[in-house]
Design an enzyme around this catalytic site. Structure first.
Site, PDB file in Angstrom:
ATOM      1  N   GLU A  28       0.808  -1.226   0.000  1.00  0.00           N
ATOM      2  CA  GLU A  28       0.000   0.000   0.000  1.00  0.00           C
ATOM      3  C   GLU A  28       0.840   1.275   0.000  1.00  0.00           C
ATOM      4  O   GLU A  28       0.623   2.186   0.797  1.00  0.00           O
ATOM      5  CB  GLU A  28      -0.971  -0.021   1.189  1.00  0.00           C
ATOM      6  CG  GLU A  28      -1.911  -1.207   1.149  1.00  0.00           C
ATOM      7  CD  GLU A  28      -2.814  -1.299   2.373  1.00  0.00           C
ATOM      8  OE1 GLU A  28      -2.776  -0.384   3.216  1.00  0.00           O
ATOM      9  OE2 GLU A  28      -3.557  -2.291   2.493  1.00  0.00           O
ATOM     10  N   GLU A 153      -6.088 -11.252  -0.026  1.00  0.00           N
ATOM     11  CA  GLU A 153      -7.103 -10.748   0.901  1.00  0.00           C
ATOM     12  C   GLU A 153      -8.497 -10.728   0.279  1.00  0.00           C
ATOM     13  O   GLU A 153      -9.301  -9.823   0.540  1.00  0.00           O
ATOM     14  CB  GLU A 153      -6.717  -9.350   1.403  1.00  0.00           C
ATOM     15  CG  GLU A 153      -5.332  -9.314   2.040  1.00  0.00           C
ATOM     16  CD  GLU A 153      -4.941  -7.926   2.531  1.00  0.00           C
ATOM     17  OE1 GLU A 153      -5.791  -7.247   3.136  1.00  0.00           O
ATOM     18  OE2 GLU A 153      -3.785  -7.537   2.306  1.00  0.00           O
TER      19      GLU A 153
END
Length: 236
Positions: A28, A153
């Site tokens: 991220e 995820e």
């Protein structure tokens, strides 16, 4: 940063040789929220996170902290270990473009092996095969880099667990896995998709005191849900 990466890799490779085949080296680092990214490189490297908190890696190391992390990981990782960049909302065109450019630069230096695409979805968003903010276009774009692709995820959320919602969720999982199968190189597609991981095992598992998440493949009694069977109908 170098010391930390070296210690983690030395320890795992000594104590658990051959167990870990890949690492998400950086997670991220690309941000497209106004005021939360640098504007010098066009890569949208994150400068802020959360409630306007400094990204300390950026603040202390600078724009190239992502590249430095991959350099150190490649330096200390076993030769056969794969190194990945992982991020969320990778289907949003601006993030797709920025991550593509970031990964392209890392590939040119020989220090990245793949891209992880976090799979947080709802029953209606993002789109899967076509339309605005769709997953297919992002996968096809990343496949141009000839890097491995991980879906990470993966979770398709639902506000409740009634039959209509669970069937809608099941259809979404099926549509997604049909797309992944179609785009994978094993089916003649352009994308080398080597892993799909789901986030969490069962519904209503108490991550938090008020957790009522119904996104998993097994219900609160650990019984397989329609979503489980829809995935199996594709992958079998």
């Amino acid at each position: 940063m170098e010391s930390y990466i070296k210690q983690v890799l030395d320890y795992t490779q000594t104590e658990y040789p051959g167990v870990i085949y890949s690492w998400d080296v950086v997670n991220e680092a690309v941000e497209i929220r106004t005021g939360h990214f640098e504007t010098e490189t066009g890569l949208h490297i994150r400068t802020m996170h959360g409630d306007d908190l400094d990204n300390l890696w950026y603040k202390i190391v600078g724009i190239d902290y992502v590249e430095k992390a991959f350099e150190y990981a490649r330096k200390y990782a076993d030769e056969e270990t794969k190194l990945f960049y992982n991020d969320y909302n990778t289907f949003q065109p601006l993030k797709t473009s920025s991550i593509y450019q970031l990964a392209a630069g890392l590939k040119e230096k020989g220090i990245i092996d793949g891209i992880g695409m976090q799979g947080y979805m709802g029953l209606d968003y993002p789109r899967i095969g076509s339309g605005h903010d769709n997953i297919a276009d992002a996968i096809k774009k990343f496949s141009e880099l000839e890097l491995e692709i991980h879906i990470t995820e993966l979770t398709i959320s639902s506000n409740d667990k009634d039959e209509a919602s669970m069937n809608a969720q099941s259809n979404r999982y099926k549509e997604l896995f049909e797309l992944l199968t179609e785009l994978d190189t094993n089916s003649g597609g352009p994308a080398n998709i080597t892993s799909v991981t789901v986030f969490g095992l069962m519904d209503e598992y108490m991550f938090y005191a008020n957790d009522k998440n119904y996104a998993r493949l097994f219900d609160g009694q650990l019984q397989p849900k329609p979503a489980f069977y829809s995935i199996m109908s594709v992958v079998e």
